[in-house]
Design a protein around this motif. Structure first.
Motif, PDB file in Angstrom:
ATOM      1  N   LYS A   1       0.826  -1.204   0.000  1.00 56.25           N
ATOM      2  CA  LYS A   1       0.000   0.000   0.000  1.00 56.25           C
ATOM      3  C   LYS A   1       0.863   1.257   0.000  1.00 56.25           C
ATOM      4  N   ARG A   2       1.948   1.236   0.751  1.00 53.21           N
ATOM      5  CA  ARG A   2       2.833   2.404   0.804  1.00 53.21           C
ATOM      6  C   ARG A   2       3.527   2.639  -0.539  1.00 53.21           C
ATOM      7  N   ILE A   3       3.962   1.564  -1.167  1.00 52.44           N
ATOM      8  CA  ILE A   3       4.594   1.706  -2.486  1.00 52.44           C
ATOM      9  C   ILE A   3       3.599   2.267  -3.496  1.00 52.44           C
ATOM     10  N   ALA A   4       2.405   1.694  -3.521  1.00 51.22           N
ATOM     11  CA  ALA A   4       1.385   2.134  -4.486  1.00 51.22           C
ATOM     12  C   ALA A   4       0.964   3.578  -4.229  1.00 51.22           C
ATOM     13  N   GLU A   5       0.846   3.964  -2.995  1.00 52.34           N
ATOM     14  CA  GLU A   5       0.435   5.326  -2.670  1.00 52.34           C
ATOM     15  C   GLU A   5       1.500   6.332  -3.096  1.00 52.34           C
ATOM     16  N   PHE A   6       2.772   6.001  -2.902  1.00 51.44           N
ATOM     17  CA  PHE A   6       3.849   6.897  -3.330  1.00 51.44           C
ATOM     18  C   PHE A   6       3.824   7.078  -4.840  1.00 51.44           C
ATOM     19  N   HIS A   7       3.595   6.009  -5.568  1.00 52.41           N
ATOM     20  CA  HIS A   7       3.501   6.118  -7.023  1.00 52.41           C
ATOM     21  C   HIS A   7       2.283   6.942  -7.424  1.00 52.41           C
ATOM     22  N   ARG A   8       1.164   6.742  -6.738  1.00 51.05           N
ATOM     23  CA  ARG A   8      -0.030   7.527  -7.063  1.00 51.05           C
ATOM     24  C   ARG A   8       0.226   9.007  -6.828  1.00 51.05           C
TER      25      ARG A   8
ATOM     26  N   ASP B   1      19.143   5.313  -8.767  1.00 54.63           N
ATOM     27  CA  ASP B   1      18.403   5.382 -10.022  1.00 54.63           C
ATOM     28  C   ASP B   1      16.927   5.734  -9.851  1.00 54.63           C
ATOM     29  N   SER B   2      16.473   5.789  -8.597  1.00 52.85           N
ATOM     30  CA  SER B   2      15.068   6.036  -8.325  1.00 52.85           C
ATOM     31  C   SER B   2      14.955   6.514  -6.879  1.00 52.85           C
ATOM     32  N   PRO B   3      13.878   7.203  -6.506  1.00 58.55           N
ATOM     33  CA  PRO B   3      13.774   7.710  -5.143  1.00 58.55           C
ATOM     34  C   PRO B   3      13.440   6.628  -4.128  1.00 58.55           C
ATOM     35  N   VAL B   4      13.921   6.804  -2.919  1.00 62.34           N
ATOM     36  CA  VAL B   4      13.517   5.961  -1.802  1.00 62.34           C
ATOM     37  C   VAL B   4      12.025   6.140  -1.564  1.00 62.34           C
ATOM     38  N   VAL B   5      11.320   5.034  -1.360  1.00 59.01           N
ATOM     39  CA  VAL B   5       9.887   5.096  -1.071  1.00 59.01           C
ATOM     40  C   VAL B   5       9.706   5.324   0.428  1.00 59.01           C
ATOM     41  N   PRO B   6       9.095   6.430   0.838  1.00 60.29           N
ATOM     42  CA  PRO B   6       8.926   6.705   2.267  1.00 60.29           C
ATOM     43  C   PRO B   6       8.066   5.642   2.927  1.00 60.29           C
TER      44      PRO B   6
ATOM     45  N   VAL C   1       8.966   2.704   3.450  1.00 64.47           N
ATOM     46  CA  VAL C   1       9.501   1.404   3.026  1.00 64.47           C
ATOM     47  C   VAL C   1      11.007   1.371   3.233  1.00 64.47           C
ATOM     48  N   GLY C   2      11.691   2.474   2.912  1.00 59.66           N
ATOM     49  CA  GLY C   2      13.100   2.607   3.255  1.00 59.66           C
ATOM     50  C   GLY C   2      14.088   2.189   2.213  1.00 59.66           C
ATOM     51  N   CYS C   3      13.644   1.974   0.961  1.00 61.59           N
ATOM     52  CA  CYS C   3      14.573   1.629  -0.114  1.00 61.59           C
ATOM     53  C   CYS C   3      13.937   2.011  -1.445  1.00 61.59           C
ATOM     54  N   VAL C   4      14.733   1.957  -2.502  1.00 61.62           N
ATOM     55  CA  VAL C   4      14.182   2.169  -3.834  1.00 61.62           C
ATOM     56  C   VAL C   4      13.464   0.894  -4.268  1.00 61.62           C
ATOM     57  N   VAL C   5      12.476   1.059  -5.145  1.00 63.23           N
ATOM     58  CA  VAL C   5      11.749  -0.075  -5.708  1.00 63.23           C
ATOM     59  C   VAL C   5      12.201  -0.240  -7.158  1.00 63.23           C
ATOM     60  N   SER C   6      12.455  -1.437  -7.539  1.00 59.97           N
ATOM     61  CA  SER C   6      13.195  -1.811  -8.745  1.00 59.97           C
ATOM     62  C   SER C   6      13.037  -0.877  -9.947  1.00 59.97           C
TER      63      SER C   6
ATOM     64  N   GLU D   1       3.070  10.608  -6.727  1.00 64.93           N
ATOM     65  CA  GLU D   1       4.153  11.148  -7.553  1.00 64.93           C
ATOM     66  C   GLU D   1       3.963  10.831  -9.032  1.00 64.93           C
ATOM     67  N   ARG D   2       2.795  10.345  -9.406  1.00 67.58           N
ATOM     68  CA  ARG D   2       2.448  10.026 -10.794  1.00 67.58           C
ATOM     69  C   ARG D   2       3.360   8.962 -11.406  1.00 67.58           C
ATOM     70  N   GLY D   3       3.705   8.005 -10.590  1.00 59.09           N
ATOM     71  CA  GLY D   3       4.448   6.854 -11.093  1.00 59.09           C
ATOM     72  C   GLY D   3       3.498   5.806 -11.643  1.00 59.09           C
ATOM     73  N   PRO D   4       4.000   4.814 -12.372  1.00 61.62           N
ATOM     74  CA  PRO D   4       3.129   3.852 -13.059  1.00 61.62           C
ATOM     75  C   PRO D   4       2.710   2.644 -12.221  1.00 61.62           C
ATOM     76  N   LEU D   5       3.383   2.378 -11.102  1.00 60.37           N
ATOM     77  CA  LEU D   5       3.155   1.135 -10.372  1.00 60.37           C
ATOM     78  C   LEU D   5       1.914   1.249  -9.489  1.00 60.37           C
ATOM     79  N   ALA D   6       1.024   0.276  -9.592  1.00 57.08           N
ATOM     80  CA  ALA D   6      -0.222   0.270  -8.824  1.00 57.08           C
ATOM     81  C   ALA D   6      -0.257  -0.942  -7.893  1.00 57.08           C
ATOM     82  N   TYR D   7      -1.158  -0.872  -6.922  1.00 62.79           N
ATOM     83  CA  TYR D   7      -1.302  -1.958  -5.952  1.00 62.79           C
ATOM     84  C   TYR D   7      -1.588  -3.286  -6.655  1.00 62.79           C
ATOM     85  N   ASP D   8      -2.434  -3.280  -7.659  1.00 65.21           N
ATOM     86  CA  ASP D   8      -2.787  -4.520  -8.347  1.00 65.21           C
ATOM     87  C   ASP D   8      -1.583  -5.145  -9.045  1.00 65.21           C
TER      88      ASP D   8
END
Length: 592
Positions: free
Chosen positions: A238-245, A425-430, A432-437, A247-254
């Protein structure tokens, strides 16, 4: 700016490695890209865990202490050898592009580029890959194997010499994103050797997974699945998906919730008395198998180790195999890869005839797999290298980098994994504590390229571990970081050992070369026709002889980190375990 760029190298002092002693044990051995990862694996083995438990423990630690090269939420292709059954398995440790990502997405929203940051995110595969291996072939719980990584994240660890070098060289990249600069810069500057880096949010992510495992109850396997589900379907997802939402990133919860890695038999070929195993065509692993097919039966020893004639043969072999890589390798779920033909000995024999007395000035044409002949019509092959878009020549590429771990336990089980995705190469996801691939940088936008970006499709991955066998028994898990250099470095170390009879550590430390005469795997896929990079420990007269054969020789320092950092564990006929660790990046080996 690339990790390989001249400007980035000028921002940090030269990395000067020190030679490493040969490590030998009678029970087990581990070699990994960071000393603390090897220590974590050794503790698990000493506590009674097997090679898979130890390898997974090391993998999670690499994501913490080698975060300049590896993310806990990155990629992690894995090979596992089960001694009891003699089977060797591959785990597809790379995730697909999100449903929202496509070639049109990058053309329309990002000006025809695959830019750094969230746009190049793919579904993170490493957590599922580690936990799938642990569930299927391990003996311990997630909480047990992740304990060292959790402690190192929460309490901190002293930054290594090599990591400090890399972080200084790339400090400006952290400044692109507030979440990254807050974590990876200290008082606005890069961390220095020995300074303690604490990653509390990453530690809490690992603890959330361990708590989910503890709540699950039931079997060990059920607990591991619960830890995995926390990452892909629970609070972390949920935290990863919310950060993308936001920041207009492409990765979604699904995208996260629907993901799972694939497990299957490893691909294999033979070289003399040896059998070599690699991961599938979703990565560049089969390149090593193709190169060994091309060299099988060639009188290499008579050419002389690292002579001009020998290195010419190696480089021209690399060009042939990498030409096929560019033309045919891609996600087999989307592209019909002619796997049987690419790995056939008859095809290799036909291609071998293309090795000439002088170097190909550029990348040779790929072979014709429909007829198993040496070349496909050149005009038909060119669009696959660049499609309708020109391939940049020279310059730098926006490259990632990687680490590695090899383990052999007392029972003879083997583990070989190449985790990756650095923190630049990508921002740390708040939260979560690391970049996501950000592995989406290894896609193409040219419609005709087999690895063109598509929703749900995996980019063709560079990290690619290997294993070798002799007489039906495990001989050696081995691998390295290094992008497109990986399979080239692994080939040279394997030949040093098996053709020239070197002890493992000497085989690892011997000077290397690397060809760049093919489109780089990283966006924007630059190519340097004819270029061969050579470590300066190879004599000047040899370098000059290579130039006279038509190679564009570029000089590397005596010890060059971009030449790879091969680690391996060799099982000798008497059962002793010989561990090799490359000093080019501060790798470390432990044996008992």
């Amino acid at each position: 700016m690339s990790l390989d760029s001249v400007s980035s190298q000028q921002k940090a002092p030269a990395h000067a490695p020190t030679a490493t002693v040969q490590v030998i044990g009678t029970r087990w051995a581990v070699a990994a890209g960071h000393a603390l990862a090897s220590e974590a694996a050794a503790r698990v083995l000493a506590a009674g865990g097997n090679a898979i438990d130890a390898g997974v423990a090391a993998g999670f630690v690499l994501g913490v202490v080698h975060c300049d090269m590896v993310s806990v939420a990155g990629v992690a292709p894995i090979l596992v050898h089960v001694a009891r059954t003699g089977e060797t398995f591959q785990v597809s440790g790379v995730g697909p592009y999100p449903r929202a990502a496509s070639a049109a997405y990058f053309r329309e929203k990002h000006g025809g580029q695959i830019p750094p940051g969230l746009p190049r995110t793919v579904v993170p595969a490493a957590p599922d890959a580690w936990l799938t291996a642990l569930e299927r072939w391990g003996t311990m719980s997630f909480g047990d194997v992740a304990a060292a990584a959790t402690e190192r994240a929460e309490r901190g660890f002293p930054v290594s010499t090599f990591s400090a070098y890399q972080m200084a060289a790339n400090a400006d990249k952290y400044r692109r994103w507030p979440t990254s600069s807050a974590l990876y810069l200290k008082d606005g500057r890069a961390y220095r050797t020995g300074e303690v880096l604490v990653q509390r949010e990453l530690g809490e992510t690992l603890r959330r997974m361990a708590r989910a495992e503890a709540r699950a109850g039931g079997s060990r396997e059920a607990g591991i699945r619960a830890a995995r589900d926390e990452f892909y379907r629970g609070e972390t997802a949920k935290r990863i998906a919310e950060f993308h939402r936001a920041e207009r990133g492409p990765l979604a919860y699904d995208d996260l919730a629907g993901f799972s890695v694939e497990v299957g038999p490893a691909l294999t070929t033979t070289f003399g008395q040896y059998e070599i195993a690699a991961c599938g065509f979703w990565c560049q692993g089969p390149v090593l198998l193709q190169m060994l097919n091309l060299l099988d039966g060639v009188e290499l020893a008579g050419l002389g180790h690292n002579s001009a004639a020998y290195l010419h043969r190696i480089v021209e072999t690399v060009k042939l195999a990498f030409s096929d890589r560019d033309a045919y390798y891609a996600d087999p779920n989307f592209v019909k890869v002619p796997a049987e033909g690419l790995l056939s000995k008859a095809y290799a024999e036909a291609r071998r005839a293309l090795v000439r007395d002088r170097a190909w000035p550029d990348m040779p044409p790929p072979g014709d797999l429909s007829r198993l002949t040496a070349t496909r019509h050149r005009e038909a092959a060119l669009p696959l290298a660049g499609g309708s878009e020109p391939v940049p020549t020279g310059g730098t590429t926006d490259a990632l980098d990687t680490s590695y771990v090899a383990v052999v336990d007392e029972a003879g089980n083997g583990f070989s994994a190449t985790p990756s995705d650095p923190n630049v190469d990508s921002p740390v996801v708040p939260g979560v504590g690391c970049v996501v691939s950000p592995r989406g940088s290894q896609g193409w936008l040219a419609p005709a390229h087999p690895s063109v970006v598509a929703p749900g499709k995996r980019p063709r991955l560079t990290p690619a571990p290997a294993m070798a066998f002799a007489g039906g028994k495990l001989f050696m898990p081995f691998g390295t970081p290094g992008g497109d250099v990986q399979q080239q470095a692994m080939l040279q170390v394997f030949l040093n050992l098996t053709v020239f009879g070197m002890e493992l550590q000497r085989a690892v430390e011997a000077p290397r070369v690397a060809s760049r005469s093919f489109p780089d795997s990283f966006w924007p896929h630059a190519i340097a026709p004819g270029k061969v990079e050579v470590e300066r420990r190879i004599p000047a007269e040899t370098r000059a002889a290579l130039g006279a054969l038509g190679h564009g020789v570029a000089e590397w320092p005596e010890w060059e980190w971009r030449a790879g950092a091969v680690c391996a564990v060799r099982v000798a006929p008497d059962g002793t375990r010989w561990a090799g660790a490359d000093p080019r990046r501060g790798s470390h080996a432990i044996a008992r």
